[in-house]
Design a protein around this motif. Structure first.
Motif, PDB file in Angstrom:
ATOM      1  N   ALA A 177       0.816  -1.222   0.000  1.00  0.00           N
ATOM      2  CA  ALA A 177       0.000   0.000   0.000  1.00  0.00           C
ATOM      3  C   ALA A 177       0.852   1.276   0.000  1.00  0.00           C
ATOM      4  CB  ALA A 177      -0.968  -0.013   1.187  1.00  0.00           C
ATOM      5  N   PRO A 178       1.862   1.412   0.894  1.00  0.00           N
ATOM      6  CA  PRO A 178       2.679   2.630   0.818  1.00  0.00           C
ATOM      7  C   PRO A 178       3.420   2.757  -0.508  1.00  0.00           C
ATOM      8  CG  PRO A 178       2.973   1.546   2.931  1.00  0.00           C
ATOM      9  CD  PRO A 178       2.218   0.597   2.061  1.00  0.00           C
ATOM     10  N   ALA A 179       3.940   1.630  -1.034  1.00  0.00           N
ATOM     11  CA  ALA A 179       4.650   1.692  -2.315  1.00  0.00           C
ATOM     12  C   ALA A 179       3.731   2.202  -3.414  1.00  0.00           C
ATOM     13  CB  ALA A 179       5.185   0.299  -2.670  1.00  0.00           C
ATOM     14  N   LEU A 180       2.485   1.755  -3.410  1.00  0.00           N
ATOM     15  CA  LEU A 180       1.515   2.218  -4.401  1.00  0.00           C
ATOM     16  C   LEU A 180       1.147   3.679  -4.176  1.00  0.00           C
ATOM     17  CD1 LEU A 180      -0.538   1.433  -6.703  1.00  0.00           C
ATOM     18  CD2 LEU A 180      -2.164   0.962  -4.859  1.00  0.00           C
ATOM     19  N   LEU A 181       0.859   4.052  -2.927  1.00  0.00           N
ATOM     20  CA  LEU A 181       0.383   5.399  -2.631  1.00  0.00           C
ATOM     21  C   LEU A 181       1.456   6.457  -2.842  1.00  0.00           C
ATOM     22  CD1 LEU A 181      -1.786   4.637   0.523  1.00  0.00           C
ATOM     23  CD2 LEU A 181      -2.593   5.266  -1.753  1.00  0.00           C
ATOM     24  N   PHE A 182       2.721   6.119  -2.595  1.00  0.00           N
ATOM     25  CA  PHE A 182       3.785   7.086  -2.865  1.00  0.00           C
ATOM     26  C   PHE A 182       3.834   7.406  -4.358  1.00  0.00           C
ATOM     27  CE2 PHE A 182       5.992   5.409   1.129  1.00  0.00           C
ATOM     28  CZ  PHE A 182       5.546   6.469   1.885  1.00  0.00           C
ATOM     29  N   GLY A 235       2.272  11.026  -9.025  1.00  0.00           N
ATOM     30  CA  GLY A 235       1.437  11.231 -10.197  1.00  0.00           C
ATOM     31  C   GLY A 235       0.558  12.460 -10.057  1.00  0.00           C
ATOM     32  N   ASN A 236       0.037  12.703  -8.863  1.00  0.00           N
ATOM     33  CA  ASN A 236      -0.816  13.865  -8.649  1.00  0.00           C
ATOM     34  C   ASN A 236      -0.047  15.176  -8.682  1.00  0.00           C
ATOM     35  OD1 ASN A 236      -3.842  13.404  -7.967  1.00  0.00           O
ATOM     36  ND2 ASN A 236      -2.784  11.670  -7.012  1.00  0.00           N
ATOM     37  N   LEU A 237       1.254  15.132  -8.404  1.00  0.00           N
ATOM     38  CA  LEU A 237       2.045  16.353  -8.546  1.00  0.00           C
ATOM     39  C   LEU A 237       2.051  16.820  -9.991  1.00  0.00           C
ATOM     40  CD1 LEU A 237       5.135  15.716  -6.220  1.00  0.00           C
ATOM     41  CD2 LEU A 237       3.093  17.093  -5.754  1.00  0.00           C
ATOM     42  N   PHE A 238       2.121  15.886 -10.928  1.00  0.00           N
ATOM     43  CA  PHE A 238       2.097  16.259 -12.346  1.00  0.00           C
ATOM     44  C   PHE A 238       0.717  16.749 -12.777  1.00  0.00           C
ATOM     45  CE2 PHE A 238       5.767  13.373 -12.250  1.00  0.00           C
ATOM     46  CZ  PHE A 238       6.708  14.164 -12.893  1.00  0.00           C
ATOM     47  N   LEU A 239      -0.325  16.233 -12.152  1.00  0.00           N
ATOM     48  CA  LEU A 239      -1.679  16.677 -12.465  1.00  0.00           C
ATOM     49  C   LEU A 239      -2.012  18.001 -11.799  1.00  0.00           C
ATOM     50  CD1 LEU A 239      -3.422  13.221 -11.960  1.00  0.00           C
ATOM     51  CD2 LEU A 239      -2.995  14.333 -14.157  1.00  0.00           C
ATOM     52  N   GLY A 240      -1.319  18.300 -10.711  1.00  0.00           N
ATOM     53  CA  GLY A 240      -1.621  19.478  -9.917  1.00  0.00           C
ATOM     54  C   GLY A 240      -2.627  19.154  -8.828  1.00  0.00           C
ATOM     55  N   ASP A 296     -10.513  12.090  -5.420  1.00  0.00           N
ATOM     56  CA  ASP A 296     -10.030  12.869  -6.557  1.00  0.00           C
ATOM     57  C   ASP A 296      -8.577  12.546  -6.888  1.00  0.00           C
ATOM     58  OD1 ASP A 296     -12.458  14.156  -6.819  1.00  0.00           O
ATOM     59  OD2 ASP A 296     -11.882  15.822  -5.494  1.00  0.00           O
ATOM     60  N   LEU A 297      -7.851  12.006  -5.905  1.00  0.00           N
ATOM     61  CA  LEU A 297      -6.444  11.666  -6.128  1.00  0.00           C
ATOM     62  C   LEU A 297      -6.287  10.417  -6.989  1.00  0.00           C
ATOM     63  CD1 LEU A 297      -5.108  12.224  -2.495  1.00  0.00           C
ATOM     64  CD2 LEU A 297      -4.993  13.824  -4.416  1.00  0.00           C
ATOM     65  N   LEU A 298      -7.374   9.663  -7.160  1.00  0.00           N
ATOM     66  CA  LEU A 298      -7.288   8.384  -7.872  1.00  0.00           C
ATOM     67  C   LEU A 298      -7.523   8.562  -9.368  1.00  0.00           C
ATOM     68  CD1 LEU A 298      -9.176   6.150  -5.287  1.00  0.00           C
ATOM     69  CD2 LEU A 298      -6.737   6.702  -5.411  1.00  0.00           C
ATOM     70  N   HIS A 299      -6.877   9.542  -9.940  1.00  0.00           N
ATOM     71  CA  HIS A 299      -6.907   9.775 -11.391  1.00  0.00           C
ATOM     72  C   HIS A 299      -6.180   8.628 -12.099  1.00  0.00           C
ATOM     73  CE1 HIS A 299      -5.706  11.599 -15.249  1.00  0.00           C
ATOM     74  NE2 HIS A 299      -6.723  12.434 -15.084  1.00  0.00           N
ATOM     75  N   PRO A 300      -6.615   8.225 -13.295  1.00  0.00           N
ATOM     76  CA  PRO A 300      -5.943   7.109 -13.987  1.00  0.00           C
ATOM     77  C   PRO A 300      -4.433   7.296 -14.139  1.00  0.00           C
ATOM     78  CG  PRO A 300      -8.022   7.586 -15.063  1.00  0.00           C
ATOM     79  CD  PRO A 300      -7.841   8.637 -14.009  1.00  0.00           C
ATOM     80  N   PHE A 301      -3.996   8.532 -14.431  1.00  0.00           N
ATOM     81  CA  PHE A 301      -2.543   8.730 -14.547  1.00  0.00           C
ATOM     82  C   PHE A 301      -1.855   8.540 -13.210  1.00  0.00           C
ATOM     83  CE2 PHE A 301       1.216  11.428 -14.132  1.00  0.00           C
ATOM     84  CZ  PHE A 301       1.995  10.921 -15.185  1.00  0.00           C
ATOM     85  N   ALA A 302      -2.481   9.028 -12.125  1.00  0.00           N
ATOM     86  CA  ALA A 302      -1.895   8.849 -10.792  1.00  0.00           C
ATOM     87  C   ALA A 302      -1.823   7.371 -10.434  1.00  0.00           C
ATOM     88  CB  ALA A 302      -2.703   9.617  -9.753  1.00  0.00           C
TER      89      ALA A 302
END
Length: 379
Positions: free
Chosen positions: A129-134, A139-144, A163-169
């Motif tokens: 879980a932490p490995a995935l969430l990091f 990914g969300n930094l690139f999305l803003g 909202d953090l669970l964007h496909p790119f993230a």
């Protein structure tokens, strides 16, 4: 003492070094536990996998605490916005990490199959879980992130956890999880033998392939489908701290401008792919140390790729680009950065030296016989 501009740039590098140190050390801990239920088929094999990281996992996790402390001291505004706006995401990581110390301590207390299996999956959650969430966080930094600053520099966050669970993230999360799992698999290759070693070898190959595929996919998506940010006009690099005293454009075709502006930074993604290939080769020819070097290079290359692409942004805003925090305008005072730099120059080498000494003193392969000879002295 260095001038303010040099200190700002120095602490951007040092925070990156701390994050890389965390990923290199605690990364193989998390990766090994993410793989443990799958590569360990017997109770002894799973105990072997757990005890390969037993002497080091808690010390490795100190890198995470140190990185958080450095973030608070060097970039207090980033710390404030991140730890308030991303509160539930941070709690998810924290509760997942709770599974590790409790699982290590209680897993082998009872000789009961259901008890131990339950703790094995708890350790899996604590690693995966932490490995995935990091990765999702990067990914969300690139999305803003959906936050803005008012005239008093107070931040307001307008998003939610989902909202953090964007496909790119989520794709970035898979990059992180597969990369650290390959790192953990290479670690198990070096520290185990027999069937556990063989299954870890297969897992390392699969994870290295998945890492390279998703890393490439994330790069293509980032270059073609995600708008990046650029600073418009001049920036007073050594001036007073005021994040709103800048103009930001969010209409450029991606986060690839720095790679065109500074061609030398292309070394980072190339290093990521080269590390993945080396990890794959090491697993293919059954050389655990070579695979571990490859996965380590992949981690360095991947994190540097993200850092170079985002530079100078640290915490971009998706709803108010002008509120985005950069390494130039979200930092502490010159005196604070200077004192911290002196402290880092003294203590980071000491910590690195002590860590390396610990690894050399506690090295060696673990086997079923090791577990059977120490039924109560090991996890």
């Amino acid at each position: 003492m260095f001038d303010y501009e040099i200190l700002k740039l120095t602490w951007w590098v040092l925070v990156g070094v701390l994050l890389i140190g965390f990923a290199l050390t605690d990364g193989f801990d998390m990766g090994a536990m993410a793989l443990m239920p799958f590569v360990g088929k017997t109770d002894n094999e799973r105990r072997v996998a757990i005890n390969t990281i037993a002497p080091h996992w808690d010390g490795n996790q100190v890198w995470f605490i140190t990185a958080g402390g450095a973030l608070f001291a060097a970039w207090p505004m980033v710390y404030a916005v991140a730890f308030s706006g991303l509160y539930w995401a941070m709690l998810a990581v924290l509760f997942a990490l709770f599974c590790r110390p409790v699982g290590f301590d209680y897993r082998s207390k009872l000789e009961n199959t259901r008890w131990r299996t339950a703790w094995d999956w708890a350790l899996f959650v604590g690693g995966a879980a932490p490995a995935l969430l990091f990765g999702v966080a990067f990914g969300n930094l690139f999305l803003g992130l959906p936050f803005r600053l008012d005239e008093l520099m107070r931040s307001s966050y307008e998003g939610s956890f989902f909202d953090l669970l964007h496909p790119f993230a989520l794709l970035a999360g898979v990059v992180s999880l597969s990369m650290l799992s390959a790192h953990g698999g290479a670690w198990l290759m070096m520290r185990t033998d027999a069937s556990l070693h063989a299954r870890s070898r297969v897992a390392t190959r699969l994870c290295a392939l998945l890492y390279m595929a998703t890393f490439a996919a994330a790069g293509v998506w980032l270059a073609s489908g995600i708008a990046g940010m650029t600073l418009d006009g001049g920036v007073d690099l050594g001036g007073a701290i005021n994040p709103l005293a800048k103009q930001v454009s969010a209409n450029n075709p991606g986060w690839m401008a720095n790679y065109t502006r500074y061609p030398l930074t292309m070394i980072a993604p190339l290093l990521g792919f080269a590390g993945g290939l080396l990890a794959l080769l090491g697993a293919q020819i059954n050389r655990g140390a070579l695979a571990f070097v490859g996965s380590s290079l992949a981690i360095v290359g991947t994190l540097c790729t993200a850092g170079f692409a985002l530079f100078p942004f640290v915490f971009p805003s998706s709803i108010d680009p002008a509120s985005s925090l950069t390494m130039w305008d979200a930092v502490s005072s010159q005196k604070t950065l200077g004192i911290m730099f002196v402290v880092a120059c003294i203590f980071v080498p000491l910590i690195l030296g002590y860590t390396l000494w610990c690894y050399t003193r506690m090295w060696g392969r673990l086997t079923d016989q090791t577990i059977e000879a120490n039924p109560h002295g090991l996890y």
